[in-house]
Design a protein around this motif. Structure first.
Motif, PDB file in Angstrom:
ATOM      1  N   SER A   1       0.820  -1.078   0.101  1.00 11.79           N
ATOM      2  CA  SER A   1      -0.016  -0.060   0.141  1.00 11.79           C
ATOM      3  C   SER A   1       0.934   1.220  -0.121  1.00 11.79           C
ATOM      4  O   SER A   1       2.180   1.120   0.325  1.00 11.79           O
ATOM      5  CB  SER A   1      -0.974   0.009   1.181  1.00 11.79           C
ATOM      6  OG  SER A   1       0.030  -0.019   2.461  1.00 11.79           O
ATOM      7  N   PRO A   2       0.392   2.418  -0.276  1.00 15.94           N
ATOM      8  CA  PRO A   2       1.124   3.691  -0.368  1.00 15.94           C
ATOM      9  C   PRO A   2       1.684   3.929   0.973  1.00 15.94           C
ATOM     10  O   PRO A   2       0.832   3.642   2.075  1.00 15.94           O
ATOM     11  CB  PRO A   2       0.152   4.730  -0.652  1.00 15.94           C
ATOM     12  CG  PRO A   2      -0.947   3.886  -1.620  1.00 15.94           C
ATOM     13  CD  PRO A   2      -1.091   2.557  -1.011  1.00 15.94           C
ATOM     14  N   GLY A   3       3.196   4.143   1.026  1.00 13.52           N
ATOM     15  CA  GLY A   3       3.841   4.443   2.291  1.00 13.52           C
ATOM     16  C   GLY A   3       4.516   3.340   2.658  1.00 13.52           C
ATOM     17  O   GLY A   3       5.222   3.234   3.647  1.00 13.52           O
ATOM     18  N   ALA A   4       4.146   2.026   2.214  1.00 13.43           N
ATOM     19  CA  ALA A   4       4.518   0.817   2.668  1.00 13.43           C
ATOM     20  C   ALA A   4       6.207   0.820   2.167  1.00 13.43           C
ATOM     21  O   ALA A   4       6.554   1.236   1.186  1.00 13.43           O
ATOM     22  CB  ALA A   4       3.852  -0.407   2.102  1.00 13.43           C
ATOM     23  N   THR A   5       7.200   0.356   3.063  1.00 14.67           N
ATOM     24  CA  THR A   5       8.500   0.038   2.722  1.00 14.67           C
ATOM     25  C   THR A   5       8.782  -1.281   2.107  1.00 14.67           C
ATOM     26  O   THR A   5       8.318  -2.361   2.541  1.00 14.67           O
ATOM     27  CB  THR A   5       9.313   0.269   3.900  1.00 14.67           C
ATOM     28  OG1 THR A   5       9.140   1.557   4.415  1.00 14.67           O
ATOM     29  CG2 THR A   5      10.650  -0.151   3.562  1.00 14.67           C
ATOM     30  N   LEU A   6       9.211  -1.412   0.934  1.00 14.59           N
ATOM     31  CA  LEU A   6       9.653  -2.465   0.207  1.00 14.59           C
ATOM     32  C   LEU A   6      10.879  -3.292   0.859  1.00 14.59           C
ATOM     33  O   LEU A   6      11.566  -2.732   1.541  1.00 14.59           O
ATOM     34  CB  LEU A   6      10.102  -2.208  -1.228  1.00 14.59           C
ATOM     35  CG  LEU A   6       8.600  -2.221  -2.184  1.00 14.59           C
ATOM     36  CD1 LEU A   6       7.471  -1.300  -1.988  1.00 14.59           C
ATOM     37  CD2 LEU A   6       9.430  -2.346  -3.693  1.00 14.59           C
TER      38      LEU A   6
END
Length: 261
Positions: free
Chosen positions: A22-27
Motif C-alpha cells: 500500500s502507499p507508504g509501505a517500505t519494500l
C-alpha cells in the motif's frame, strides 16, 4: 529476452498495482529482493527499484529504503476550445471551476523563461511583471496546479491595474479588454517536461514525475497590430491530469463522403 532487473521490476510493479504494497509501505531491501528472485548481485535488484522510482511507483531515500508512492487517479481536465465565464471572471477548465487560490497569490518582477520572452516580444534579459497563484479545491492543503502570468512592463505602464495586488472585478483579462476595447483571443500549447525544484515542492511530486504545461497566449488587437498582452503557464502533475477534447471534422473530412468519379 527480459533482463533480470526488468523481471524483478515487473514482479514488484504487479504487486504494487494489486495492492500487496500500500502507499507508504517500505519494500524489501535490494539484498532481500535479489535473494527472493534468485539473483546473485543486489545491484541488479537496486537497478529494478531505480526503474520503478523513475516510473513514479517508488521513492528511494538514504537509510529509509524504497517506499511506495501514492499514485492519484487521473483527473481529466477538459479543455474544449472554449473560454467560460462566471461571476468571478473567465475560466478555462470546467473541472476546475470551483477551485480557489491555495495560499496568497504573489506578484513581482522577474526575467521570464526565454520562450515566454519571445512570445511577449521582450529582450531575454528584461524583467516582466509576474503574477503567480497556486490553485486547488477549496480546503486543500496542497495545490493541484500552479498558474503564472507574465506581462510586459510596457503594458503595465499603460494599464496600472495589471500590477495592482487586486486587479478589480474580472481580473487582468477584464482590464485588458477594457483598455483595448475588444475581446481577447486565446491560443494554447500543451507540452510536458520534468519538474523544477519549486514545482516538486509545491505540487508534492518527485523529480521523476513530469508536469503537464499549458502555455496560453492572450492576444488582442490594436488597430492592425496584434498584441500578446499576457502569457500564462499552468503546470500540473502529468500523472494526475490528462487533456480531453472533441475532435472536430474539417470540411475535407465531411460526412457523408462525396463520391469521386
Amino acid at each position: 529476452m527480459q533482463a533480470a532487473y526488468e523481471r524483478i521490476a515487473a514482479t514488484v510493479r504487479d504487486a504494487i498495482e494489486r495492492g500487496e504494497y500500500s502507499p507508504g509501505a517500505t519494500l524489501p531491501s535490494a539484498k532481500e529482493l535479489a535473494k527472493a528472485h534468485g539473483v546473485k548481485s543486489q545491484e541488479t535488484a537496486l537497478k529494478a527499484l531505480r526503474l520503478l522510482e523513475t516510473e513514479g511507483y517508488l521513492t528511494i531515500q538514504h537509510r529509509v529504503g524504497a517506499t511506495v508512492r501514492h499514485r492519484p487517479n487521473i483527473r481529466t481536465v477538459v479543455r474544449d476550445r472554449h473560454a467560460y465565464r462566471d461571476e468571478i471572471g473567465y475560466f478555462f477548465d470546467q473541472g476546475a471551476k470551483e477551485w480557489r487560490a491555495i495560499g496568497a497569490p504573489t506578484r513581482g518582477l522577474a526575467v521570464p523563461p526565454r520562450h515566454i520572452a519571445d512570445l511577449l516580444g521582450v529582450p531575454h534579459d528584461e524583467n516582466t511583471l509576474v503574477r503567480d497563484r497556486a490553485m486547488g479545491p477549496e480546503g486543500s492543503q496542497r495545490p493541484l496546479q500552479i498558474a503564472t502570468s507574465y506581462i510586459a512592463l510596457s503594458l503595465v505602464a499603460e494599464i496600472p491595474a495589471l500590477g495592482a495586488e487586486k486587479a478589480g472585478p474580472g481580473g487582468i483579462y477584464d482590464r485588458i479588454e477594457e483598455h483595448f476595447a475588444g475581446p481577447i483571443e486565446w491560443r494554447e500549447t500543451i507540452s510536458s517536461r520534468l519538474p523544477d525544484g519549486e514545482e516538486q515542492n509545491r505540487l508534492g511530486i518527485p523529480p521523476t514525475v513530469p508536469v503537464l504545461v499549458v502555455t496560453r497566449e492572450s492576444r488582442v488587437r490594436r488597430g492592425n497590430e496584434e498584441v500578446i498582452a499576457e502569457v500564462n503557464e499552468t503546470r500540473m502533475a502529468a500523472e494526475q491530469f490528462a487533456v480531453s477534447y472533441t475532435v472536430e471534422r474539417d470540411a475535407t473530412a465531411a460526412w457523408p463522403r462525396e463520391e469521386r468519379p
